[in-house]
Design a protein around this motif. Sequence first.
Motif, PDB file in Angstrom:
ATOM      1  N   MET A   1       0.818  -1.209   0.000  1.00 45.79           N
ATOM      2  CA  MET A   1       0.000   0.000   0.000  1.00 45.79           C
ATOM      3  C   MET A   1       0.855   1.265   0.000  1.00 45.79           C
ATOM      4  SD  MET A   1      -2.948  -1.269  -0.218  1.00 45.79           S
ATOM      5  CE  MET A   1      -3.968   0.183   0.017  1.00 45.79           C
ATOM      6  N   ALA A   2       2.176   1.105   0.073  1.00 47.01           N
ATOM      7  CA  ALA A   2       3.065   2.275   0.036  1.00 47.01           C
ATOM      8  C   ALA A   2       2.926   3.046  -1.273  1.00 47.01           C
ATOM      9  CB  ALA A   2       4.515   1.835   0.225  1.00 47.01           C
ATOM     10  N   TRP A   3       2.485   2.356  -2.331  1.00 44.73           N
ATOM     11  CA  TRP A   3       2.369   3.002  -3.640  1.00 44.73           C
ATOM     12  C   TRP A   3       0.945   3.479  -3.929  1.00 44.73           C
ATOM     13  CZ3 TRP A   3       7.222   3.459  -4.441  1.00 44.73           C
ATOM     14  CH2 TRP A   3       8.105   2.427  -4.126  1.00 44.73           C
TER      15      TRP A   3
ATOM     16  N   ALA B   1       0.127  11.976  -0.615  1.00 40.39           N
ATOM     17  CA  ALA B   1       0.660  10.611  -0.634  1.00 40.39           C
ATOM     18  C   ALA B   1       2.168  10.624  -0.859  1.00 40.39           C
ATOM     19  CB  ALA B   1      -0.023   9.803  -1.737  1.00 40.39           C
ATOM     20  N   ALA B   2       2.631  11.501  -1.755  1.00 38.62           N
ATOM     21  CA  ALA B   2       4.066  11.603  -2.025  1.00 38.62           C
ATOM     22  C   ALA B   2       4.811  12.102  -0.797  1.00 38.62           C
ATOM     23  CB  ALA B   2       4.312  12.539  -3.206  1.00 38.62           C
TER      24      ALA B   2
ATOM     25  N   PHE C   1      19.867  14.624   1.744  1.00 37.47           N
ATOM     26  CA  PHE C   1      19.193  15.355   0.669  1.00 37.47           C
ATOM     27  C   PHE C   1      19.256  14.536  -0.622  1.00 37.47           C
ATOM     28  CE2 PHE C   1      19.439  18.184  -3.018  1.00 37.47           C
ATOM     29  CZ  PHE C   1      18.245  18.888  -2.881  1.00 37.47           C
ATOM     30  N   VAL C   2      20.417  13.942  -0.886  1.00 37.39           N
ATOM     31  CA  VAL C   2      20.567  13.099  -2.076  1.00 37.39           C
ATOM     32  C   VAL C   2      19.625  11.905  -1.988  1.00 37.39           C
ATOM     33  CG1 VAL C   2      22.146  11.644  -3.401  1.00 37.39           C
ATOM     34  CG2 VAL C   2      22.947  13.818  -2.463  1.00 37.39           C
ATOM     35  N   TRP C   3      19.559  11.279  -0.809  1.00 38.97           N
ATOM     36  CA  TRP C   3      18.668  10.129  -0.642  1.00 38.97           C
ATOM     37  C   TRP C   3      17.195  10.542  -0.779  1.00 38.97           C
ATOM     38  CZ3 TRP C   3      19.413   5.189  -1.125  1.00 38.97           C
ATOM     39  CH2 TRP C   3      20.685   4.644  -0.891  1.00 38.97           C
ATOM     40  N   THR C   4      16.869  11.762  -0.359  1.00 39.67           N
ATOM     41  CA  THR C   4      15.497  12.252  -0.515  1.00 39.67           C
ATOM     42  C   THR C   4      15.147  12.415  -1.992  1.00 39.67           C
ATOM     43  OG1 THR C   4      15.648  13.435   1.603  1.00 39.67           O
ATOM     44  CG2 THR C   4      13.898  14.097   0.092  1.00 39.67           C
ATOM     45  N   ALA C   5      16.087  12.981  -2.758  1.00 42.12           N
ATOM     46  CA  ALA C   5      15.879  13.115  -4.200  1.00 42.12           C
ATOM     47  C   ALA C   5      15.720  11.737  -4.849  1.00 42.12           C
ATOM     48  CB  ALA C   5      17.045  13.873  -4.828  1.00 42.12           C
ATOM     49  N   PHE C   6      16.532  10.782  -4.409  1.00 40.35           N
ATOM     50  CA  PHE C   6      16.436   9.409  -4.894  1.00 40.35           C
ATOM     51  C   PHE C   6      15.054   8.840  -4.566  1.00 40.35           C
ATOM     52  CE2 PHE C   6      18.381   4.893  -4.425  1.00 40.35           C
ATOM     53  CZ  PHE C   6      17.931   4.551  -5.690  1.00 40.35           C
ATOM     54  N   GLY C   7      14.563   9.133  -3.353  1.00 40.68           N
ATOM     55  CA  GLY C   7      13.247   8.650  -2.943  1.00 40.68           C
ATOM     56  C   GLY C   7      12.129   9.219  -3.794  1.00 40.68           C
ATOM     57  N   MET C   8      12.269  10.470  -4.221  1.00 40.81           N
ATOM     58  CA  MET C   8      11.262  11.075  -5.102  1.00 40.81           C
ATOM     59  C   MET C   8      11.181  10.332  -6.424  1.00 40.81           C
ATOM     60  SD  MET C   8      12.087  15.114  -4.357  1.00 40.81           S
ATOM     61  CE  MET C   8      10.887  15.698  -5.553  1.00 40.81           C
ATOM     62  N   VAL C   9      12.348   9.976  -6.980  1.00 37.16           N
ATOM     63  CA  VAL C   9      12.379   9.215  -8.235  1.00 37.16           C
ATOM     64  C   VAL C   9      11.770   7.837  -8.016  1.00 37.16           C
ATOM     65  CG1 VAL C   9      13.879   8.200  -9.990  1.00 37.16           C
ATOM     66  CG2 VAL C   9      14.395  10.476  -9.074  1.00 37.16           C
TER      67      VAL C   9
ATOM     68  N   VAL D   1       7.889   8.036  -7.858  1.00 40.58           N
ATOM     69  CA  VAL D   1       7.262   8.241  -9.174  1.00 40.58           C
ATOM     70  C   VAL D   1       7.277   6.945  -9.981  1.00 40.58           C
ATOM     71  CG1 VAL D   1       7.485   9.433 -11.383  1.00 40.58           C
ATOM     72  CG2 VAL D   1       7.765  10.712  -9.254  1.00 40.58           C
ATOM     73  N   LEU D   2       8.432   6.260  -9.988  1.00 39.59           N
ATOM     74  CA  LEU D   2       8.523   4.989 -10.719  1.00 39.59           C
ATOM     75  C   LEU D   2       7.611   3.933 -10.103  1.00 39.59           C
ATOM     76  CD1 LEU D   2      12.370   4.752 -11.394  1.00 39.59           C
ATOM     77  CD2 LEU D   2      10.562   5.264 -13.039  1.00 39.59           C
TER      78      LEU D   2
END
Length: 267
Positions: free
Chosen positions: A53-55, A66-67, A118-126, A129-130
């Motif tokens: 349900m995370a997605w 949700a994001a 911050f880098v890991w947060t940006a990675f999490g955003m990608v 979305v995927l």
Amino acid sequence: MSRCMVSEQASQRAFFGISALLFAASAVVTIVECASMSAMGEMTMPGGWTMSMAWMRMPGQTWLGAAASFLGMWVVMMVAMMLPSLAPMLWRYRQAVGGTGETPLGWLTALVGVGYFFVWTAFGMVVYVLGVALTALAMQSTTLAHAVPVAVGVVVLIAGAIQFTAWKQHHLACCREAPGRGVTLPPNARSAWRHGLRLGLHCSTCCAGLTAILLVVGVMDLRAMAIVTAAITVERLAPAGGRFARGIGAVAVGAGLLLIARAAGLG
């Protein structure tokens, strides 16, 4: 024992004590979040697998909400998973800066950590979305949904193979050695921020394969999370980290082949 050595030891105890408390707090919050997610249940999909349900959006929740919820869980989870291997790197940073006084050094170290996550947060955003896009496709296509178990095995297999590459070894070495011995870093915020970003980029790249395994096996699965955390920590901190990385790769390749065989009805 000189006053300088006593001060260094006290600083080291304080640093690793704070790191341990931060790890414990993030681990507890992660466990609570995982339990909350598990209580929501999972969606049974064609092909005999279940979707986290995370997605998914909760009733009345916007996609933005949700994001934000996913990113909050992701950041806390990354702190719990990465801090055991990050703390020694932050301590080496403190030694490379040195001589700035305890208070500014503490703030600079914190800034390195913020840049790293911050880098890991940006990675999490990608990732989010995927994940949402692939979830939508799997829900719309029965054929694709049936192929997911095999795809999971393929991802695990590829992630294991990556552990043997020179690319992996390069980024692993950058994580294990940064900053290098004898390197002196300037005691300013810009340098600290850039150092944190570099560490985050090398670390997220180095961990890409293992993170992919976590995502396809179960992003909020505590057992998978603990195994991946242990693997990342061992290959980062053990004396023969490169060999451990290849050993982890061999296990992942074997697990990938087993998952593919089971999904294909051969196991």
